[in-house]
Design a protein around this motif. Structure first.
Motif, short mmCIF file in Angstrom:
data_model
loop_
_atom_site.label_atom_id
_atom_site.label_comp_id
_atom_site.label_asym_id
_atom_site.label_seq_id
_atom_site.Cartn_x
_atom_site.Cartn_y
_atom_site.Cartn_z
N GLN A 147 -4.68 2.72 -8.59
CA GLN A 147 -3.66 2.90 -7.42
C GLN A 147 -3.94 2.06 -6.41
N GLN A 148 -5.40 1.91 -6.01
CA GLN A 148 -5.58 1.33 -5.00
C GLN A 148 -5.57 -0.14 -5.14
N ARG A 149 -5.72 -0.77 -6.40
CA ARG A 149 -5.51 -2.10 -6.66
C ARG A 149 -4.05 -2.18 -6.50
N THR A 150 -3.09 -1.40 -6.76
CA THR A 150 -1.66 -1.28 -6.80
C THR A 150 -1.20 -1.55 -5.26
N ALA A 151 -2.06 -0.92 -4.45
CA ALA A 151 -1.79 -0.95 -3.05
C ALA A 151 -1.97 -2.41 -2.43
N ILE A 152 -3.05 -2.80 -2.78
CA ILE A 152 -3.61 -4.21 -2.53
C ILE A 152 -2.71 -5.16 -2.92
#
Length: 219
Positions: A147-152
């Protein structure tokens, strides 16, 4: 370049006043990687919101790339934010009912980018963050690190010069936190300006410069 001069932010409510920023003077050069540290309530999130054009100063001035942000109306402020700044949040701020692909595509849709260009940019961002295989999944179907990679990827897809990250590793384990910092270092090498709020000294050490905030002042 970011310049805060004699910056004050006063919050008022029923029977209370809180001085969140107290005569802050700060310069951040283009291409810097800066970590902002401080205890809860120190003013570090306030300074990020001001820099990100999500809040306004009570007194003082804020200059962003030769634009006096303090003088802008709501519409011009919103336009400047979209053109210059991307955000990465601790809790990811993904849309649960949109696929991973659609979440990353949102900033491009909001700015009227053509369908063909959106497809190219989203694909490139997903491949770079190693999440291409997650395109049709939904946020609740993937891990916190994913999810954090998606946000980045969403923050990078529009190509804005300034990346603002509010406790980006706060919800991640140590391994994913260090992987995230490696990605930040890669982004930084491309010339992006990164301003990251964190309480973690190890994470802050990845930055070029650490700014400590205490009681609304730069300590």
């Amino acid at each position: 370049m970011i310049v805060l001069k004699d910056a004050k932010k006063l919050y008022k409510g029923d029977g209370f006043e809180t001085l969140a920023l107290d005569n802050v003077n700060l310069e951040i050069n283009h291409g810097e990687f800066v970590a902002v540290m401080g205890k809860s309530g120190s003013g570090k999130s306030t300074i990020l919101n001001i820099i990100g054009c999500m809040d306004r100063l009570t007194e003082g001035s804020y200059i962003l790339d030769d634009t006096d942000v303090s003088s802008l109306g709501i519409l011009k402020l919103d336009k400047l934010r979209k053109q210059k700044i991307s955000f990465i949040f601790q809790n990811y701020e993904l849309m649960d009912h949109y696929t991973i692909y659609e979440n990353i595509e949102l900033p491009l849709l909001a700015n009227g980018v053509s369908s063909k260009e959106r497809k190219t940019k989203v694909k490139e961002a997903m491949e770079r963050l190693s999440i291409a295989e997650l395109a049709k999944k939904y946020p609740k179907q993937i891990s916190g690190g994913e999810q954090q990679r998606t946000a980045i990827a969403r923050a990078l897809v529009f190509g804005n010069d300034y990346i603002l990250a509010d406790e980006p590793t706060g919800a991640l384990d140590q391994g994913n936190s260090y992987e995230l910092m490696k990605i930040f270092k890669e982004i930084h090498k491309e010339g992006r300006t990164i301003i990251m709020v964190t309480h973690d000294k190890d994470i802050a050490s990845y930055a070029d410069r650490i700014i400590e905030i205490s009681d609304g002042k730069i300590a």
